[in-house]
Design a protein around this motif. Sequence first.
Motif, short mmCIF file in Angstrom:
data_model
loop_
_atom_site.label_atom_id
_atom_site.label_comp_id
_atom_site.label_asym_id
_atom_site.label_seq_id
_atom_site.Cartn_x
_atom_site.Cartn_y
_atom_site.Cartn_z
N LEU A 219 3.11 -0.89 -7.63
CA LEU A 219 4.57 -0.84 -7.65
C LEU A 219 5.08 0.40 -6.92
O LEU A 219 5.96 0.30 -6.05
CB LEU A 219 5.03 -0.82 -9.11
N VAL A 220 4.54 1.56 -7.28
CA VAL A 220 4.98 2.79 -6.63
C VAL A 220 4.71 2.71 -5.14
O VAL A 220 5.55 3.07 -4.31
CB VAL A 220 4.27 4.01 -7.26
N PHE A 221 3.54 2.17 -4.80
CA PHE A 221 3.19 2.02 -3.39
C PHE A 221 4.21 1.13 -2.67
O PHE A 221 4.69 1.46 -1.59
CB PHE A 221 1.78 1.44 -3.29
N SER A 222 4.57 -0.01 -3.29
CA SER A 222 5.54 -0.92 -2.66
C SER A 222 6.86 -0.22 -2.41
O SER A 222 7.46 -0.35 -1.34
CB SER A 222 5.83 -2.11 -3.56
N LEU A 223 7.33 0.52 -3.41
CA LEU A 223 8.62 1.18 -3.25
C LEU A 223 8.54 2.22 -2.14
O LEU A 223 9.48 2.37 -1.34
CB LEU A 223 9.04 1.83 -4.57
N LEU A 224 7.40 2.90 -2.03
CA LEU A 224 7.24 3.88 -0.96
C LEU A 224 7.24 3.20 0.40
O LEU A 224 7.84 3.71 1.36
CB LEU A 224 5.94 4.66 -1.16
N VAL A 225 6.59 2.04 0.48
CA VAL A 225 6.57 1.32 1.76
C VAL A 225 7.98 0.94 2.17
O VAL A 225 8.38 1.11 3.32
CB VAL A 225 5.66 0.08 1.68
N ILE A 226 8.75 0.44 1.20
CA ILE A 226 10.13 0.06 1.51
C ILE A 226 10.93 1.28 1.97
O ILE A 226 11.71 1.22 2.92
CB ILE A 226 10.79 -0.61 0.29
#
Lengths: 228, 56, 231
Positions: A34-41
């Motif tokens: 989840l944290v990774f996804s938000l960082l990618v966005i």
Amino acid sequence: MKRSSPSLLKATLAIVQKDLAAEFRSRELISAMLVFSLLVILIFNFALELDIKVRQSVTAGVLWTTFAFAGTLGLNRSMSVEKDRGCIDGLLLAPVDRSAIYFGKAISNLAFMLIVEAIVLPVYSMLYNVNLFRLDLLGVILLGSIGYTAVGTLLSAMAVQTRTRDVLLPILLFPIAVPVLLASVKASNGLLAGAEFAEVLTPLNILIVYDIVFIAVAFMVFDFVVEE
Amino acid sequence: MEPTPDTSVYMIAGFAISFITMGIYVASLYIRNNNILRDIETLESMQTDKPKATKK
Amino acid sequence: MQAKPTALKVLDIASILVLAISTYLALFFAPTELVMGAVQRVFYFHIGTAWVGLLGFILAAGSGIIYLITKDMKWDRFEVAAVEVSTVFFFLTIVLGSIWARPAWNTWWTWDPRLTTAAITELIYIAYFMLRQGIDDPERRARFGAVYTLLGGVSAPVTFMVIRLFRSIHPVVIGAANANQEKMSMTPDMRVAFFFALFAFTVIFIDLIWHRLRLGNMEEKVEQLKLKVSM
């Protein structure tokens, strides 16, 4: 004494239950994804300067790139946990059909991916003021995630048994998963641009065909990947 | 009608790259072949030495 | 070491011969294409290498399946040989296509279905070797390799279908490409060079695979000798 082995369905569900229970206790996999996804966005936001004009044409691409990256993270982790703790040997010794292990892992991987998507979508909708909560779009995301995890589970089972396991999964997975990602992006893009349902029927059909073909192939060859 | 453009430089580059690539591949086969032959020789001589060593 | 079989020696000479003839046909026998000029002559090699590249991919997927059924290591060695030789030829196909595209379409690269599928296929080949490199146990290496070629073989045609669909929203690129191809109607002399190139590269392909197979067999022998010596 004859002990009948549990049915495929029962064994699969038991593995899914085990994975989900472990995850709900530690939450390490989903939180990382989840944290990774938000960082990618966040990175996409700066890299592409997502103003209103650009946003309309790239939303689908940004979403699917995020899901694919987060997906590899989760797939890798979920398999290496099994390997490191020796769970996979235990599972292999258990009197269950090998395909139950495949389906069990694939379903729990899919569940993790869907949970992450279920959180990313509203956040994205809120941040960029687009409504992503549409039944047809959710259907495309479900189909795409199924295809992605079907291949991903098989390949991650292979990747964790190699020396270069952490870097190998994306290299193995991305070229094979190109069709599913492309078809998903194409279908999502069409839907977001307000196209008629009939217009996105072809990529949807390809998604369905890919899902069926790759689930069947992975199911058939999974035995060869885990046998000792 | 337009005159035919002169693209012979590209053509020469194309054929040159074809031959160079195939040449490199054949050379790599040859080098690997030689290395393996040497390995086999070494291993075979080790194998014939070994029984003597254990007899002693 | 067993001596080189006579058939292979004959094939070696035949390969060099057909390559020379094919080069002659492409460079001098075939007439210059009027629209694109001399660069069109790389087309014969481009088609030849593409054909054997695809052939190798299909053969590799096939021998992967046979390996999984029979568990006979000789099919694994054949699979590696096919993939390796195809990787080289497919690389050539892409480079030649790129060189041809520069003067013909005025760009080194377009994201046209064929080009994109070719690039992805080449990446699958490379991933295949990276996978094998990470595994020490030869039997597991063979199993995983076979599974991966099988997946690649299923995925590549689907990729082609999807990209074709995907790119159809940009009719300019595709339209231009097709128009160029339409214009290139082959004269009988061109056809001779074309079919001879297909034949020539098939011969070279078989010759190289044979050599690579012998290399694989010797590698196997080294492994066995190492085991014997260490025992």
